[in-house]
Motif scaffolding. Structure first.
Motif, short mmCIF file in Angstrom:
data_model
loop_
_atom_site.label_atom_id
_atom_site.label_comp_id
_atom_site.label_asym_id
_atom_site.label_seq_id
_atom_site.Cartn_x
_atom_site.Cartn_y
_atom_site.Cartn_z
N THR A 38 -0.91 70.12 35.31
CA THR A 38 -0.07 71.30 35.54
C THR A 38 -0.79 72.31 36.45
OG1 THR A 38 -0.88 72.60 33.68
CG2 THR A 38 0.94 71.09 33.24
N GLY A 39 -1.98 71.99 36.89
CA GLY A 39 -2.65 72.88 37.83
C GLY A 39 -3.95 73.42 37.29
N SER A 40 -3.92 74.03 36.12
CA SER A 40 -5.17 74.55 35.59
C SER A 40 -5.17 74.61 34.08
CB SER A 40 -5.43 75.96 36.08
OG SER A 40 -6.53 76.51 35.37
N ILE A 41 -6.26 74.17 33.51
CA ILE A 41 -6.42 74.25 32.06
C ILE A 41 -6.45 75.72 31.63
CG2 ILE A 41 -8.96 74.12 32.13
CD1 ILE A 41 -8.75 72.24 29.65
N GLY A 42 -6.77 76.60 32.55
CA GLY A 42 -6.87 78.04 32.23
C GLY A 42 -5.54 78.70 31.92
N MET A 43 -4.44 78.00 32.18
CA MET A 43 -3.11 78.60 31.98
C MET A 43 -2.46 78.19 30.67
SD MET A 43 -2.35 80.22 34.89
CE MET A 43 -0.58 80.42 34.73
N ILE A 44 -3.11 77.28 29.92
CA ILE A 44 -2.39 76.67 28.80
C ILE A 44 -2.76 77.27 27.44
CG2 ILE A 44 -1.74 74.49 27.71
CD1 ILE A 44 -1.15 74.24 30.60
N PRO A 45 -1.74 77.78 26.72
CA PRO A 45 -1.97 78.33 25.38
C PRO A 45 -1.79 77.25 24.32
CG PRO A 45 0.31 78.69 26.02
CD PRO A 45 -0.33 77.89 27.14
N SER A 46 -2.10 77.56 23.09
CA SER A 46 -1.74 76.64 22.01
C SER A 46 -1.54 77.40 20.72
CB SER A 46 -2.83 75.57 21.82
OG SER A 46 -3.89 76.04 21.02
N SER A 47 -0.74 76.78 19.85
CA SER A 47 -0.54 77.35 18.52
C SER A 47 -0.92 76.29 17.51
CB SER A 47 0.93 77.74 18.32
OG SER A 47 1.74 76.58 18.31
N SER A 48 -1.47 76.72 16.39
CA SER A 48 -1.76 75.80 15.30
C SER A 48 -1.19 76.39 14.03
CB SER A 48 -3.27 75.60 15.13
OG SER A 48 -3.83 75.16 16.36
N LEU A 49 -0.35 75.61 13.35
CA LEU A 49 0.33 76.12 12.17
C LEU A 49 0.23 75.13 11.02
CD1 LEU A 49 3.38 77.57 14.06
CD2 LEU A 49 2.01 78.90 12.45
N GLY A 50 0.32 75.67 9.82
CA GLY A 50 0.33 74.82 8.63
C GLY A 50 1.54 75.16 7.80
N ALA A 51 1.33 75.36 6.51
CA ALA A 51 2.47 75.57 5.62
C ALA A 51 2.97 77.02 5.63
CB ALA A 51 2.06 75.16 4.20
N THR A 52 2.18 77.96 6.16
CA THR A 52 2.61 79.36 6.14
C THR A 52 2.79 79.89 7.57
OG1 THR A 52 0.41 80.36 6.33
CG2 THR A 52 1.11 79.69 4.11
N ALA A 53 3.20 81.14 7.68
CA ALA A 53 3.40 81.72 9.02
C ALA A 53 2.08 82.13 9.67
CB ALA A 53 4.33 82.93 8.92
N CYS A 54 1.01 82.13 8.90
CA CYS A 54 -0.28 82.55 9.45
C CYS A 54 -0.83 81.43 10.35
CB CYS A 54 -1.26 82.84 8.31
SG CYS A 54 -2.92 83.22 8.88
N GLY A 55 -0.85 81.68 11.65
CA GLY A 55 -1.26 80.65 12.59
C GLY A 55 -2.56 80.99 13.32
N LEU A 56 -3.05 79.99 14.03
CA LEU A 56 -4.25 80.16 14.84
C LEU A 56 -3.84 79.95 16.29
CD1 LEU A 56 -7.35 80.22 15.34
CD2 LEU A 56 -7.40 77.80 14.75
N TYR A 57 -4.14 80.92 17.13
CA TYR A 57 -3.68 80.87 18.52
C TYR A 57 -4.88 80.92 19.45
CZ TYR A 57 0.77 81.41 16.34
OH TYR A 57 1.87 81.18 15.56
N GLU A 58 -4.96 79.94 20.35
CA GLU A 58 -6.12 79.85 21.23
C GLU A 58 -5.74 79.14 22.53
OE1 GLU A 58 -9.03 76.85 19.91
OE2 GLU A 58 -7.71 76.31 18.27
N PRO A 59 -6.39 79.52 23.63
CA PRO A 59 -6.18 78.74 24.85
C PRO A 59 -6.80 77.37 24.63
CG PRO A 59 -8.02 80.24 25.13
CD PRO A 59 -7.40 80.56 23.80
N ILE A 60 -6.40 76.37 25.42
CA ILE A 60 -6.97 75.04 25.12
C ILE A 60 -8.28 74.79 25.86
CG2 ILE A 60 -4.59 74.21 24.83
CD1 ILE A 60 -5.33 72.06 26.94
N HIS A 61 -8.65 75.71 26.78
CA HIS A 61 -9.90 75.49 27.51
C HIS A 61 -11.10 75.90 26.65
CE1 HIS A 61 -10.41 79.80 28.06
NE2 HIS A 61 -9.14 79.88 28.47
N GLY A 62 -12.27 75.59 27.15
CA GLY A 62 -13.50 75.88 26.41
C GLY A 62 -14.12 77.20 26.81
N SER A 63 -15.41 77.38 26.47
CA SER A 63 -16.05 78.68 26.63
C SER A 63 -16.66 78.89 28.02
CB SER A 63 -17.15 78.82 25.57
OG SER A 63 -18.10 77.78 25.74
N ALA A 64 -16.64 77.88 28.87
CA ALA A 64 -17.08 77.97 30.28
C ALA A 64 -18.29 78.89 30.49
CB ALA A 64 -15.91 78.43 31.17
#
Ligand code: IPM
Ligand code: MG
Length: 359
Positions: free
Chosen positions: A257-283
């Motif tokens: 898609t052009g750059s890993i720097g543009m891509i977000p992500s969500s991680s969810l389980g059984a509740t609404a409390c989620g973890l949100y992070e870009p998919i790239h590393g710490s560069a």
């Protein structure tokens, strides 16, 4: 609305990209009359340096008690020689497991403005790239036993890969539900020609398919999938796969898609409390230089508003502001191309904030 957000700045470029996402959230709070309270949480290499533990228990507690967690990135060369249980990445894995966020959603969507940043041929890109990888996040080989020992006089390393049918079923359901809200096509990716865990994976997916007759299920071996992603990504709508395959395929999918720097992500389980992070590393190589692309983190904050806080208008506003920023011809170094204006991390954020409008 009042929301309490645990903020993990982490290592490398983490602090600078998270700072920009918070500035965007502050602007959203101002425009829409919300209050976002931030609690700093130490995780990763910085937590090892400060506390001797990549995720001290009280830090995990702060995350679990929050309404959601926003994370930059963790890791760096400095901690490479640490034993496995003391690496920055272990903090991240413990955080995911401790929060129970088993479902990681990683979109691979091309921004029309960035079509020429894709390394794929124009004829392939023109067919469209818009799919989601649903990655199982708290099972499989990442969480099996890891050990290195002497066997028959040879140093031998062992990593155990386990999945039970319940773990597969719960992520499978997310795959089917996600497909149901989109193009109703689900591709289950595994290595069932070799692995028992993959054969069980495939069986459970087909069992589930009977409950979702409106979704078209297909199977694909992971090596073939890696090839198909560059050959014809337009064939994919939703991909559901296990932890390690999802890690690898999502990097590949982001690159086209052009750059890993543009891509977000969500991680969810059984509740609404989620973890949100870009998919790239710490560069670490570009840390502190104000050149990192903060968009992946800013869009992760937008996902938090959409999926955990039920604020779709606010999320739309951020996504539109990012699009307007790209339309105006600004690019960070990772996606810079001829005729565009290069901006740094802070300025990118300022331009996005400048484009934020209440819907
Ligand atoms: C990711 C990363 C992590 C993972 C690392 C940092 C442990 O690569 O989120 O994709 O493999 O899950
Ligand atoms: Mg990865």
């Amino acid at each position: 609305m009042i929301k309490n957000i645990a903020v993990i700045r982490g290592d490398g470029i983490g602090p600078e990209i998270v700072e920009q996402a918070l500035r965007v959230l502050d602007k959203i709070a101002e425009l829409y009359g919300h209050t976002f309270n931030y609690t700093d949480v130490d995780m990763g290499g910085c937590a090892i340096d400060k506390w001797g533990d990549p995720l001290p228990p009280e830090m995990l507690k702060k995350c679990v008690e929050s309404d959601s967690v926003l994370l930059g990135a963790v890791g760096g060369n400095k901690w490479n020689d640490m034993p496995g249980y003391m690496r920055p990445e272990k903090g991240l894995l413990r955080l995911r497991a401790g929060m129970g966020v088993y479902s990681n959603n990683r979109p691979a969507k091309i921004w029309p403005q960035l079509a020429n940043a894709s390394p794929l041929k124009k004829s392939i890109v023109d067919k469209g790239i818009d799919f989601i990888i649903v990655r199982e996040l708290i099972g499989g080989i990442y969480f099996g036993e890891h050990k290195t020992e002497d066997i028959d006089g040879k140093t031998t390393a062992i990593d155990v890969l386990t999945y039970n049918e319940e773990e597969i079923e719960r992520i499978g359901r997310i795959g089917f539900e996600t497909a149901r809200k989109r193009g109703r096509k689900l591709c289950s990716v595994e290595k069932s020609n070799v692995l028992d865990s993959s054969r069980l994976w495939k069986k459970v997916m087909h069992r589930l398919a009977e409950e979702y007759p409106d979704v078209q299920l297909s199977d694909m071996l992971v090596d073939n999938c890696a090839m198909q992603i560059v050959k014809d990504p337009s064939q994919f709508d939703v991909v559901v796969t296990e932890n390690m395959f999802g890690d690898i395929l999502s990097d590949e999918a982001s690159m086209i898609t052009g750059s890993i720097g543009m891509i977000p992500s969500s991680s969810l389980g059984a509740t609404a409390c989620g973890l949100y992070e870009p998919i790239h590393g710490s560069a670490p190589d570009i840390a502190g230089k104000d050149v990192a692309n903060p968009v992946g983190t800013i869009l992760s904050a937008a996902m938090m508003l959409r999926f955990s806080f039920d604020m779709p208008k606010e999320a739309d506003a951020i996504e539109k502001a990012v699009s307007a920023y790209l339309d105006a011809g600004y690019r960070t170094a990772d996606i810079m191309s001829e005729g565009m204006t290069e901006v740094g991390c802070r300025q990118c954020c300022e331009l996005i904030i400048h484009n934020l409008r209440k819907e």
